[in-house]
Design an enzyme around this catalytic site. Structure first.
Site, PDB file in Angstrom:
ATOM      1  N   ASN A   1       0.875  -1.173   0.000  1.00  0.00           N
ATOM      2  CA  ASN A   1       0.000   0.000   0.000  1.00  0.00           C
ATOM      3  C   ASN A   1       0.913   1.223   0.000  1.00  0.00           C
ATOM      4  O   ASN A   1       1.460   1.604   1.027  1.00  0.00           O
ATOM      5  CB  ASN A   1      -0.882  -0.031   1.244  1.00  0.00           C
ATOM      6  CG  ASN A   1      -2.116   0.831   1.182  1.00  0.00           C
ATOM      7  OD1 ASN A   1      -2.810   0.971   2.181  1.00  0.00           O
ATOM      8  ND2 ASN A   1      -2.430   1.418   0.043  1.00  0.00           N
TER       9      ASN A   1
ATOM     10  N   CYS B   1      -5.486   5.765   7.457  1.00  0.00           N
ATOM     11  CA  CYS B   1      -4.920   4.645   6.695  1.00  0.00           C
ATOM     12  C   CYS B   1      -3.954   3.903   7.608  1.00  0.00           C
ATOM     13  O   CYS B   1      -2.972   4.469   8.080  1.00  0.00           O
ATOM     14  CB  CYS B   1      -4.193   5.140   5.451  1.00  0.00           C
ATOM     15  SG  CYS B   1      -3.300   3.845   4.563  1.00  0.00           S
ATOM     16  N   GLY B   2      -4.257   2.627   7.874  1.00  0.00           N
ATOM     17  CA  GLY B   2      -3.422   1.849   8.784  1.00  0.00           C
ATOM     18  C   GLY B   2      -2.020   1.617   8.266  1.00  0.00           C
ATOM     19  O   GLY B   2      -1.034   1.728   9.010  1.00  0.00           O
ATOM     20  N   ASN B   3      -1.895   1.299   6.980  1.00  0.00           N
ATOM     21  CA  ASN B   3      -0.558   1.119   6.405  1.00  0.00           C
ATOM     22  C   ASN B   3       0.166   2.459   6.309  1.00  0.00           C
ATOM     23  O   ASN B   3       1.374   2.551   6.525  1.00  0.00           O
ATOM     24  CB  ASN B   3      -0.665   0.474   5.021  1.00  0.00           C
ATOM     25  CG  ASN B   3      -1.192  -0.944   5.092  1.00  0.00           C
ATOM     26  OD1 ASN B   3      -0.700  -1.761   5.866  1.00  0.00           O
ATOM     27  ND2 ASN B   3      -2.198  -1.248   4.290  1.00  0.00           N
TER      28      ASN B   3
ATOM     29  N   HIS C   1     -16.107   0.692   6.318  1.00  0.00           N
ATOM     30  CA  HIS C   1     -15.742  -0.584   5.702  1.00  0.00           C
ATOM     31  C   HIS C   1     -16.943  -1.506   5.636  1.00  0.00           C
ATOM     32  O   HIS C   1     -17.757  -1.559   6.560  1.00  0.00           O
ATOM     33  CB  HIS C   1     -14.637  -1.278   6.509  1.00  0.00           C
ATOM     34  CG  HIS C   1     -13.346  -0.549   6.490  1.00  0.00           C
ATOM     35  ND1 HIS C   1     -12.386  -0.742   5.524  1.00  0.00           N
ATOM     36  CD2 HIS C   1     -12.860   0.415   7.313  1.00  0.00           C
ATOM     37  CE1 HIS C   1     -11.352   0.056   5.764  1.00  0.00           C
ATOM     38  NE2 HIS C   1     -11.628   0.777   6.838  1.00  0.00           N
TER      39      HIS C   1
ATOM     40  N   GLU D   1     -10.628  -0.047  -2.335  1.00  0.00           N
ATOM     41  CA  GLU D   1     -10.645   1.174  -1.522  1.00  0.00           C
ATOM     42  C   GLU D   1     -11.321   2.313  -2.264  1.00  0.00           C
ATOM     43  O   GLU D   1     -11.058   2.544  -3.449  1.00  0.00           O
ATOM     44  CB  GLU D   1      -9.220   1.581  -1.144  1.00  0.00           C
ATOM     45  CG  GLU D   1      -8.546   0.633  -0.159  1.00  0.00           C
ATOM     46  CD  GLU D   1      -7.376   1.288   0.545  1.00  0.00           C
ATOM     47  OE1 GLU D   1      -7.584   2.331   1.190  1.00  0.00           O
ATOM     48  OE2 GLU D   1      -6.260   0.754   0.454  1.00  0.00           O
TER      49      GLU D   1
ATOM     50  N   CYS E   1      -4.741  -2.826   2.997  1.00  0.00           N
ATOM     51  CA  CYS E   1      -5.491  -1.770   3.689  1.00  0.00           C
ATOM     52  C   CYS E   1      -5.475  -2.100   5.171  1.00  0.00           C
ATOM     53  O   CYS E   1      -6.082  -3.090   5.600  1.00  0.00           O
ATOM     54  CB  CYS E   1      -6.924  -1.695   3.168  1.00  0.00           C
ATOM     55  SG  CYS E   1      -7.945  -0.464   4.018  1.00  0.00           S
TER      56      CYS E   1
ATOM     57  N   GLY F   1      -8.811  -1.675   6.886  1.00  0.00           N
ATOM     58  CA  GLY F   1      -9.653  -2.764   6.408  1.00  0.00           C
ATOM     59  C   GLY F   1      -9.334  -4.078   7.091  1.00  0.00           C
ATOM     60  O   GLY F   1     -10.228  -4.881   7.390  1.00  0.00           O
TER      61      GLY F   1
END
Length: 285
Positions: free
Chosen positions: A11, A71-73, A170, A219, A228, A231
Protein backbone atom coordinates in the site's frame (compact mmCIF):
# COMPACT_ATOMS: atom_id res chain seq x y z
CA UNK A 1 8.93 19.40 -3.66
CA UNK A 2 11.04 16.82 -1.86
CA UNK A 3 9.25 13.57 -1.08
CA UNK A 4 9.74 10.01 0.08
CA UNK A 5 7.86 7.11 -1.44
CA UNK A 6 7.03 4.45 1.16
CA UNK A 7 4.94 1.31 1.28
CA UNK A 8 3.25 -0.80 3.93
CA UNK A 9 2.89 -4.31 2.46
CA UNK A 10 2.36 -2.82 -0.99
CA UNK A 11 0.00 0.00 0.00
CA UNK A 12 2.19 2.83 -1.33
CA UNK A 13 1.99 6.57 -0.76
CA UNK A 14 4.04 9.66 -1.46
CA UNK A 15 5.09 11.26 1.85
CA UNK A 16 6.01 14.90 2.28
CA UNK A 17 7.73 16.32 5.36
CA UNK A 18 5.68 19.47 5.95
CA UNK A 19 8.05 20.58 8.70
CA UNK A 20 10.20 21.60 5.71
CA UNK A 21 7.87 21.66 2.69
CA UNK A 22 4.59 23.45 1.93
CA UNK A 23 1.91 21.78 -0.20
CA UNK A 24 -0.68 24.39 -1.21
CA UNK A 25 -3.13 22.23 -3.19
CA UNK A 26 -2.82 18.74 -1.69
CA UNK A 27 -5.86 17.34 -3.51
CA UNK A 28 -4.47 18.32 -6.92
CA UNK A 29 -0.96 17.26 -5.92
CA UNK A 30 -2.25 13.84 -4.85
CA UNK A 31 -3.91 13.27 -8.22
CA UNK A 32 -0.70 14.23 -10.02
CA UNK A 33 1.83 12.28 -7.96
CA UNK A 34 -0.38 9.18 -7.76
CA UNK A 35 -0.49 8.74 -11.53
CA UNK A 36 1.64 5.69 -12.33
CA UNK A 37 2.42 6.86 -15.88
CA UNK A 38 3.01 10.61 -15.59
CA UNK A 39 3.58 11.07 -11.86
CA UNK A 40 5.45 9.17 -9.18
CA UNK A 41 2.93 6.36 -8.82
CA UNK A 42 1.08 5.74 -5.55
CA UNK A 43 -2.24 5.09 -3.83
CA UNK A 44 -2.23 8.71 -2.68
CA UNK A 45 -0.43 11.49 -0.82
CA UNK A 46 0.31 11.72 2.91
CA UNK A 47 1.55 14.92 4.53
CA UNK A 48 3.49 14.76 7.81
CA UNK A 49 2.76 17.92 9.78
CA UNK A 50 3.21 19.49 13.22
CA UNK A 51 0.34 18.94 15.64
CA UNK A 52 -0.99 20.91 18.60
CA UNK A 53 -2.49 17.80 20.22
CA UNK A 54 -0.08 14.96 19.34
CA UNK A 55 3.56 14.39 18.38
CA UNK A 56 2.72 14.56 14.67
CA UNK A 57 -0.23 15.01 12.31
CA UNK A 58 -1.04 12.85 9.29
CA UNK A 59 -2.99 14.51 6.47
CA UNK A 60 -4.05 11.95 3.85
CA UNK A 61 -5.39 12.16 0.28
CA UNK A 62 -6.49 9.36 -2.04
CA UNK A 63 -5.34 8.93 -5.62
CA UNK A 64 -8.51 10.66 -6.87
CA UNK A 65 -7.80 13.71 -4.68
CA UNK A 66 -10.43 12.98 -2.05
CA UNK A 67 -9.36 13.37 1.56
CA UNK A 68 -9.44 10.27 3.76
CA UNK A 69 -9.72 10.02 7.52
CA UNK A 70 -7.20 7.29 8.21
CA UNK A 71 -4.92 4.64 6.70
CA UNK A 72 -3.42 1.85 8.78
CA UNK A 73 -0.56 1.12 6.41
CA UNK A 74 0.00 4.83 5.87
CA UNK A 75 0.29 5.64 9.56
CA UNK A 76 2.88 2.88 10.04
CA UNK A 77 4.95 4.52 7.31
CA UNK A 78 4.55 7.89 9.04
CA UNK A 79 5.94 6.28 12.18
CA UNK A 80 8.93 4.85 10.35
CA UNK A 81 9.58 8.17 8.61
CA UNK A 82 9.61 10.34 11.71
CA UNK A 83 11.96 7.95 13.55
CA UNK A 84 14.30 6.96 10.72
CA UNK A 85 14.58 10.54 9.41
CA UNK A 86 15.32 11.97 12.85
CA UNK A 87 12.12 13.87 13.64
CA UNK A 88 11.85 11.92 16.90
CA UNK A 89 13.94 9.57 19.02
CA UNK A 90 10.95 8.18 20.93
CA UNK A 91 9.82 4.57 20.46
CA UNK A 92 6.24 5.45 21.39
CA UNK A 93 4.53 8.37 19.67
CA UNK A 94 1.08 9.80 19.00
CA UNK A 95 -0.24 10.84 15.58
CA UNK A 96 -3.22 13.11 14.97
CA UNK A 97 -5.56 11.97 12.18
CA UNK A 98 -9.08 12.86 11.08
CA UNK A 99 -10.10 9.63 12.83
CA UNK A 100 -8.59 10.75 16.14
CA UNK A 101 -5.21 10.43 17.84
CA UNK A 102 -3.46 7.09 17.31
CA UNK A 103 -0.69 5.60 19.45
CA UNK A 104 2.27 3.89 17.78
CA UNK A 105 4.99 1.65 19.19
CA UNK A 106 8.19 0.91 17.28
CA UNK A 107 10.39 -2.17 17.22
CA UNK A 108 13.92 -1.03 16.39
CA UNK A 109 16.63 -3.00 14.57
CA UNK A 110 20.05 -1.49 13.78
CA UNK A 111 18.76 2.01 14.51
CA UNK A 112 15.78 1.73 12.15
CA UNK A 113 12.12 0.93 12.66
CA UNK A 114 11.36 -2.65 11.58
CA UNK A 115 7.81 -3.24 12.88
CA UNK A 116 5.12 -0.87 14.08
CA UNK A 117 2.15 -1.62 16.31
CA UNK A 118 -0.71 0.85 16.07
CA UNK A 119 -3.47 1.20 18.64
CA UNK A 120 -6.31 1.79 16.20
CA UNK A 121 -8.86 2.48 18.94
CA UNK A 122 -12.35 1.03 19.27
CA UNK A 123 -14.30 -0.03 16.20
CA UNK A 124 -17.50 1.88 15.43
CA UNK A 125 -20.54 -0.28 14.73
CA UNK A 126 -23.46 2.15 15.06
CA UNK A 127 -24.92 2.39 11.53
CA UNK A 128 -25.30 6.18 11.48
CA UNK A 129 -21.65 6.61 12.47
CA UNK A 130 -20.11 4.09 10.05
CA UNK A 131 -22.02 5.54 8.11
CA UNK A 132 -24.59 3.35 6.35
CA UNK A 133 -28.19 4.06 5.38
CA UNK A 134 -30.19 1.26 6.99
CA UNK A 135 -33.37 2.39 5.22
CA UNK A 136 -31.98 0.60 2.18
CA UNK A 137 -32.13 -2.75 4.00
CA UNK A 138 -35.16 -4.98 4.35
CA UNK A 139 -37.21 -5.06 6.44
CA UNK A 140 -36.99 -1.28 6.63
CA UNK A 141 -38.69 -1.11 10.05
CA UNK A 142 -36.12 -3.34 11.76
CA UNK A 143 -34.10 -1.57 14.47
CA UNK A 144 -30.37 -2.17 13.99
CA UNK A 145 -27.67 -1.36 16.53
CA UNK A 146 -25.14 -2.71 14.04
CA UNK A 147 -25.05 -4.13 10.52
CA UNK A 148 -23.83 -7.72 10.91
CA UNK A 149 -24.31 -10.33 8.20
CA UNK A 150 -27.10 -8.31 6.57
CA UNK A 151 -28.22 -9.12 3.00
CA UNK A 152 -27.54 -6.34 0.50
CA UNK A 153 -28.30 -6.46 -3.22
CA UNK A 154 -25.44 -5.16 -5.36
CA UNK A 155 -25.66 -5.32 -9.17
CA UNK A 156 -28.58 -7.69 -8.89
CA UNK A 157 -26.76 -10.17 -6.63
CA UNK A 158 -27.32 -10.60 -2.91
CA UNK A 159 -24.31 -10.33 -0.60
CA UNK A 160 -24.17 -10.50 3.17
CA UNK A 161 -22.31 -7.52 4.59
CA UNK A 162 -20.91 -6.53 7.97
CA UNK A 163 -20.16 -2.84 8.37
CA UNK A 164 -17.46 -1.42 10.63
CA UNK A 165 -15.78 1.96 10.87
CA UNK A 166 -12.16 2.30 11.97
CA UNK A 167 -12.42 6.04 11.45
CA UNK A 168 -13.35 5.31 7.83
CA UNK A 169 -16.18 3.10 6.55
CA UNK A 170 -15.74 -0.58 5.70
CA UNK A 171 -18.02 -3.32 4.38
CA UNK A 172 -16.81 -6.87 4.94
CA UNK A 173 -18.04 -9.62 2.62
CA UNK A 174 -17.18 -13.32 2.93
CA UNK A 175 -16.32 -15.20 -0.26
CA UNK A 176 -15.33 -18.78 -1.09
CA UNK A 177 -12.13 -17.67 -2.84
CA UNK A 178 -10.36 -14.33 -3.10
CA UNK A 179 -8.26 -15.64 -5.99
CA UNK A 180 -11.26 -16.01 -8.31
CA UNK A 181 -12.83 -12.70 -7.31
CA UNK A 182 -13.54 -10.23 -10.14
CA UNK A 183 -12.97 -7.30 -7.82
CA UNK A 184 -12.62 -4.71 -10.58
CA UNK A 185 -16.23 -5.42 -11.59
CA UNK A 186 -17.93 -5.58 -8.20
CA UNK A 187 -15.71 -3.16 -6.25
CA UNK A 188 -17.00 0.07 -7.81
CA UNK A 189 -20.60 -1.06 -7.34
CA UNK A 190 -20.05 -1.45 -3.61
CA UNK A 191 -18.13 1.83 -3.37
CA UNK A 192 -20.90 3.88 -4.95
CA UNK A 193 -23.92 1.96 -3.61
CA UNK A 194 -26.67 4.10 -2.05
CA UNK A 195 -26.25 2.15 1.19
CA UNK A 196 -22.93 3.96 1.75
CA UNK A 197 -23.48 7.76 1.84
CA UNK A 198 -19.74 8.50 2.10
CA UNK A 199 -18.73 5.62 -0.19
CA UNK A 200 -16.99 2.61 1.34
CA UNK A 201 -13.91 0.42 1.41
CA UNK A 202 -14.93 -3.18 0.73
CA UNK A 203 -13.00 -6.16 2.11
CA UNK A 204 -13.56 -9.55 0.51
CA UNK A 205 -12.56 -12.23 3.01
CA UNK A 206 -11.80 -15.93 2.54
CA UNK A 207 -11.58 -17.71 5.90
CA UNK A 208 -8.78 -20.29 6.01
CA UNK A 209 -9.17 -21.16 9.69
CA UNK A 210 -10.03 -19.35 12.92
CA UNK A 211 -6.66 -17.63 13.02
CA UNK A 212 -5.99 -16.94 9.36
CA UNK A 213 -7.77 -15.32 6.41
CA UNK A 214 -7.09 -14.14 2.87
CA UNK A 215 -8.19 -10.60 2.05
CA UNK A 216 -8.58 -8.42 -1.01
CA UNK A 217 -9.75 -4.84 -0.78
CA UNK A 218 -11.40 -2.26 -3.00
CA UNK A 219 -10.65 1.17 -1.52
CA UNK A 220 -12.82 4.19 -2.15
CA UNK A 221 -10.94 6.69 -4.25
CA UNK A 222 -8.07 4.31 -5.02
CA UNK A 223 -9.56 1.12 -6.60
CA UNK A 224 -7.96 -2.20 -5.61
CA UNK A 225 -4.89 -1.76 -3.43
CA UNK A 226 -2.34 -4.31 -2.30
CA UNK A 227 -3.26 -3.75 1.33
CA UNK A 228 -5.49 -1.77 3.69
CA UNK A 229 -4.63 -1.55 7.37
CA UNK A 230 -7.95 -0.14 8.56
CA UNK A 231 -9.65 -2.76 6.41
CA UNK A 232 -7.64 -5.53 8.07
CA UNK A 233 -8.73 -4.19 11.47
CA UNK A 234 -12.37 -3.95 10.41
CA UNK A 235 -12.20 -7.50 9.02
CA UNK A 236 -10.82 -8.81 12.31
CA UNK A 237 -13.73 -7.22 14.17
CA UNK A 238 -16.18 -8.64 11.62
CA UNK A 239 -14.71 -12.12 12.03
CA UNK A 240 -15.39 -12.03 15.75
CA UNK A 241 -18.90 -10.60 15.29
CA UNK A 242 -19.72 -13.31 12.75
CA UNK A 243 -18.06 -15.98 14.93
CA UNK A 244 -15.85 -17.23 12.10
CA UNK A 245 -12.43 -16.19 13.49
CA UNK A 246 -10.68 -15.62 16.81
CA UNK A 247 -9.95 -12.14 18.14
CA UNK A 248 -6.29 -12.30 17.02
CA UNK A 249 -5.56 -13.32 13.44
CA UNK A 250 -3.10 -13.15 10.57
CA UNK A 251 -4.46 -11.55 7.41
CA UNK A 252 -2.83 -12.41 4.08
CA UNK A 253 -3.15 -9.47 1.70
CA UNK A 254 -1.75 -9.12 -1.82
CA UNK A 255 1.22 -7.13 -0.50
CA UNK A 256 1.99 -9.21 2.59
CA UNK A 257 0.72 -10.11 6.05
CA UNK A 258 -0.68 -8.13 8.96
CA UNK A 259 -1.29 -9.29 12.51
CA UNK A 260 -4.39 -7.79 14.11
CA UNK A 261 -5.87 -8.26 17.58
CA UNK A 262 -9.22 -7.02 18.92
CA UNK A 263 -8.40 -6.82 22.60
CA UNK A 264 -11.24 -8.15 24.75
CA UNK A 265 -10.34 -6.02 27.77
CA UNK A 266 -9.76 -2.59 26.23
CA UNK A 267 -12.00 -3.16 23.17
CA UNK A 268 -9.23 -1.54 21.12
CA UNK A 269 -7.88 -2.97 17.89
CA UNK A 270 -4.09 -3.39 17.59
CA UNK A 271 -2.39 -3.79 14.22
CA UNK A 272 1.22 -4.87 13.74
CA UNK A 273 3.10 -4.77 10.45
CA UNK A 274 6.13 -3.45 8.56
CA UNK A 275 6.82 -0.23 6.69
CA UNK A 276 9.47 0.32 4.01
CA UNK A 277 11.13 3.25 2.27
CA UNK A 278 11.05 2.80 -1.51
CA UNK A 279 13.05 5.89 -2.50
CA UNK A 280 13.57 9.60 -1.88
CA UNK A 281 13.13 12.15 -4.64
CA UNK A 282 12.29 15.66 -5.74
CA UNK A 283 9.63 16.76 -8.22
CA UNK A 284 8.40 20.06 -9.65
CA UNK A 285 4.81 20.81 -8.62
Amino acid sequence: MKFTKMQGIGNDYVYVNCFKEEVKNPSEVSIFVSDRHFGIGSDGLILIKPSDVADFKMDMYNADGSQAEMCGNGIRCVGKYVYDYGLTDKEDITVETLAGIKKLHFEIEDGKVSLITVDMGEPILEPALVPVDVSVLKPVDKVRDAVIDEPLTVDGKEYNVTCVSMGNPHAIVYVDSTKDLEIEKIGPSFEHHEFFPKRVNTEFIEVINRGEVNMRVWERGAAETWACGTGACASTVAGVLNKVTDNEIILHLLGGDLKVKWDEETKHVFMTGPAKVVFDGEIDI
